[in-house]
Design a protein around this motif. Structure first.
Motif, PDB file in Angstrom:
ATOM      1  N   TYR A 266      37.417 -21.925  30.942  1.00 26.74           N
ATOM      2  CA  TYR A 266      38.216 -22.922  30.228  1.00 26.74           C
ATOM      3  C   TYR A 266      37.482 -24.255  30.027  1.00 26.74           C
ATOM      4  O   TYR A 266      37.827 -25.023  29.136  1.00 26.74           O
ATOM      5  N   PHE A 267      36.524 -24.544  30.911  1.00 23.06           N
ATOM      6  CA  PHE A 267      35.815 -25.826  30.819  1.00 23.06           C
ATOM      7  C   PHE A 267      34.310 -25.577  30.916  1.00 23.06           C
ATOM      8  O   PHE A 267      33.699 -25.857  31.951  1.00 23.06           O
ATOM      9  N   PRO A 268      33.689 -25.041  29.861  1.00 26.71           N
ATOM     10  CA  PRO A 268      32.267 -24.669  29.932  1.00 26.71           C
ATOM     11  C   PRO A 268      31.362 -25.904  29.952  1.00 26.71           C
ATOM     12  O   PRO A 268      31.785 -27.012  29.601  1.00 26.71           O
ATOM     13  N   GLY A 269      30.120 -25.697  30.400  1.00 26.93           N
ATOM     14  CA  GLY A 269      29.102 -26.733  30.293  1.00 26.93           C
ATOM     15  C   GLY A 269      28.744 -27.457  31.571  1.00 26.93           C
ATOM     16  O   GLY A 269      27.943 -28.383  31.550  1.00 26.93           O
ATOM     17  N   TYR A 270      29.335 -27.064  32.727  1.00 25.21           N
ATOM     18  CA  TYR A 270      28.973 -27.726  33.985  1.00 25.21           C
ATOM     19  C   TYR A 270      28.006 -26.858  34.782  1.00 25.21           C
ATOM     20  O   TYR A 270      27.829 -25.668  34.485  1.00 25.21           O
ATOM     21  N   SER A 271      27.397 -27.461  35.817  1.00 24.71           N
ATOM     22  CA  SER A 271      26.466 -26.691  36.653  1.00 24.71           C
ATOM     23  C   SER A 271      27.240 -25.836  37.663  1.00 24.71           C
ATOM     24  O   SER A 271      28.425 -26.088  37.929  1.00 24.71           O
ATOM     25  N   THR A 272      26.569 -24.834  38.238  1.00 23.70           N
ATOM     26  CA  THR A 272      27.202 -23.947  39.219  1.00 23.70           C
ATOM     27  C   THR A 272      27.754 -24.741  40.401  1.00 23.70           C
ATOM     28  O   THR A 272      28.858 -24.492  40.878  1.00 23.70           O
ATOM     29  N   GLY A 273      26.960 -25.726  40.852  1.00 26.01           N
ATOM     30  CA  GLY A 273      27.397 -26.554  41.984  1.00 26.01           C
ATOM     31  C   GLY A 273      28.682 -27.297  41.670  1.00 26.01           C
ATOM     32  O   GLY A 273      29.596 -27.368  42.503  1.00 26.01           O
ATOM     33  N   THR A 274      28.766 -27.842  40.469  1.00 28.44           N
ATOM     34  CA  THR A 274      29.987 -28.557  40.072  1.00 28.44           C
ATOM     35  C   THR A 274      31.174 -27.602  40.040  1.00 28.44           C
ATOM     36  O   THR A 274      32.271 -27.941  40.492  1.00 28.44           O
ATOM     37  N   TYR A 275      30.947 -26.377  39.532  1.00 22.84           N
ATOM     38  CA  TYR A 275      32.035 -25.400  39.497  1.00 22.84           C
ATOM     39  C   TYR A 275      32.534 -25.070  40.901  1.00 22.84           C
ATOM     40  O   TYR A 275      33.717 -24.932  41.137  1.00 22.84           O
ATOM     41  N   TRP A 276      31.586 -24.982  41.842  1.00 22.73           N
ATOM     42  CA  TRP A 276      31.991 -24.710  43.229  1.00 22.73           C
ATOM     43  C   TRP A 276      32.827 -25.854  43.789  1.00 22.73           C
ATOM     44  O   TRP A 276      33.859 -25.628  44.417  1.00 22.73           O
ATOM     45  N   LEU A 277      32.387 -27.078  43.525  1.00 17.27           N
ATOM     46  CA  LEU A 277      33.162 -28.235  43.999  1.00 17.27           C
ATOM     47  C   LEU A 277      34.555 -28.236  43.382  1.00 17.27           C
ATOM     48  O   LEU A 277      35.560 -28.494  44.053  1.00 17.27           O
ATOM     49  N   MET A 278      34.618 -27.903  42.074  1.00 16.46           N
ATOM     50  CA  MET A 278      35.915 -27.842  41.399  1.00 16.46           C
ATOM     51  C   MET A 278      36.800 -26.761  42.025  1.00 16.46           C
ATOM     52  O   MET A 278      37.990 -26.968  42.261  1.00 16.46           O
ATOM     53  N   GLY A 279      36.178 -25.610  42.302  1.00 16.19           N
ATOM     54  CA  GLY A 279      36.923 -24.484  42.884  1.00 16.19           C
ATOM     55  C   GLY A 279      37.489 -24.836  44.246  1.00 16.19           C
ATOM     56  O   GLY A 279      38.661 -24.574  44.539  1.00 16.19           O
TER      57      GLY A 279
END
Ligand code: ZN
Length: 377
Positions: A40-53
């Motif tokens: 739903y929110f493409p364009g971030y780094s894997t690390g950022t996705y983990w923090l978001m998760g």
């Protein structure tokens, strides 16, 4: 401590985490960071996705905690004791005996949770609208939906969901019959569960995703709805019966030093499965059903006392207590039988079978009569 780890105490209520919590937490953080947020929110780094998760999972947990606390807070306002809350990831169990509640108390307690989830959902929705396109928007996007789902799912009027409890309270106030009210509300719960299962089934075949989840939740809800109803029925029957009126007093007492080989020879044709171990004083119970097989060469060297359930490991019930109290003790300890005490002396035994037989009997012969007399109230 059997059901979870205590994390903190608030207003005298112990908040515990169920052991399954960690597993779901990791699973959810992972699935959010690996698929939901990138989709739903493409364009971030894997690390950022983990923090978001991780942040979204934690905030969801806090949302569930606040939902549960608002139930408990309302209980407090209505002067009802809440001992503890055990949190599973998507919900919680409060240590309240909800069967003794006034309808108005149960109604207010039941709806306060979903209402708070609605408010939380609204707050996250406002954050989602106001922020624009950042990381916080993504997290708020997830949380407003989840809180909304939490509120709406719990408002379904099927017992034992919150909405079902509120519905049962209304029925109880109307019919003045808790068993009847629970029967209707849990029936709605089962119908809703049935819809979830069918919905999930269709989902699996059309590949629209989430089908298995719907089936699992539906199956679980169906099971719990049935169980909750049985509990209410059991209580309504058994709390009117005293332990001393149904306990078994004719039990064979055996010498604790008798060897197993002798016992096997002597009592082969005896139809009962329970024996007391007694030498002036009751020392334990032999439950043939629970005896582990012992090799023949050891049978003549094993005294019965070694095989008995020691009295100190089994809870005892007072002879003047209700049969419902005996049922609670029995289901809490895992034994098939517990001793009945009369002024600290063993006066008899009460077993699961006695309670079940008595319940079946009452349901068969008195059920119809009970229902009729209650309707006339
Ligand atoms: Zn709730």
């Amino acid at each position: 401590m059997k059901d979870g780890i205590k994390i903190f105490s608030i207003l005298g209520i112990d908040v515990k985490l169920h052991y399954s919590w960690w597993f779901i937490f990791i699973l959810l953080s992972w699935s959010l960071s690996a698929s939901f947020f990138p989709l739903y929110f493409p364009g971030y780094s894997t690390g950022t996705y983990w923090l978001m998760g991780i942040a979204a999972s934690l905030l969801l947990f806090i949302s569930v905690l606040l939902h549960e606390l608002s139930h408990s807070l309302m209980a407090r306002i209505r002067k009802i004791k809440v001992k503890s809350i055990t949190l599973f990831f998507f919900g919680g169990v409060a240590g309240i005996d909800t069967e003794d509640l006034k309808p108005s108390s149960e109604f207010l307690m039941a709806i306060s949770g979903p209402l708070f989830s609605l408010i939380l959902g609204g707050m996250f929705y406002l954050i989602y609208l106001s922020d624009g396109q950042g990381v916080i928007t993504a997290i708020a996007f997830y949380l407003y939906q989840l809180n909304l789902i939490l509120a709406l799912f719990n408002l379904v009027p099927g017992y034992p969901l919150d909405g079902g409890r509120a519905f049962r309270a209304v029925l109880y106030a109307y019919y003045k019959d808790l068993v009847k009210a629970t029967a209707i509300a849990s029936q709605v719960g089962k119908i809703f569960a049935g819809f979830l299962i069918i919905f999930g089934f269709i989902g699996i075949f059309t590949g629209s995703g989430g089908g298995l989840w719907f089936m699992l939740i539906g199956g679980f809800l169906y099971f719990i709805a049935g169980l909750s109803y049985q509990q209410v029925v059991a209580k309504s029957i058994l709390e009117k019966i005293k332990v001393k009126d149904i306990m078994k007093t004719r039990i064979i007492a055996l010498n604790p030093e008798m060897m197993l080989s002798e016992f096997i020879k002597k009592y082969a044709d005896y139809e009962d499965n329970l024996f007391l171990i007694k030498n002036n004083q009751v020392q334990g119970i032999i439950d043939v059903d629970l005896l582990a097989p012992i090799k023949p060469e050891y049978q003549s060297k094993t005294p019965l006392i070694k095989l008995a359930l020691p009295l100190r490991n089994i809870p005892a019930v007072d002879k003047n207590a209700s049969a419902y109290r005996a049922l609670q003790l029995l289901s809490g300890c895992g034994a098939n039988a517990i001793p009945v005490l009369d002024k600290n002396k063993v006066a008899g035994i009460i077993t699961q079978r006695i309670l079940l037989n008595r319940m079946a009997w009452e349901l068969k012969f008195r059920g119809g009569q009970l229902r009729k007399s209650r309707i006339n109230h």
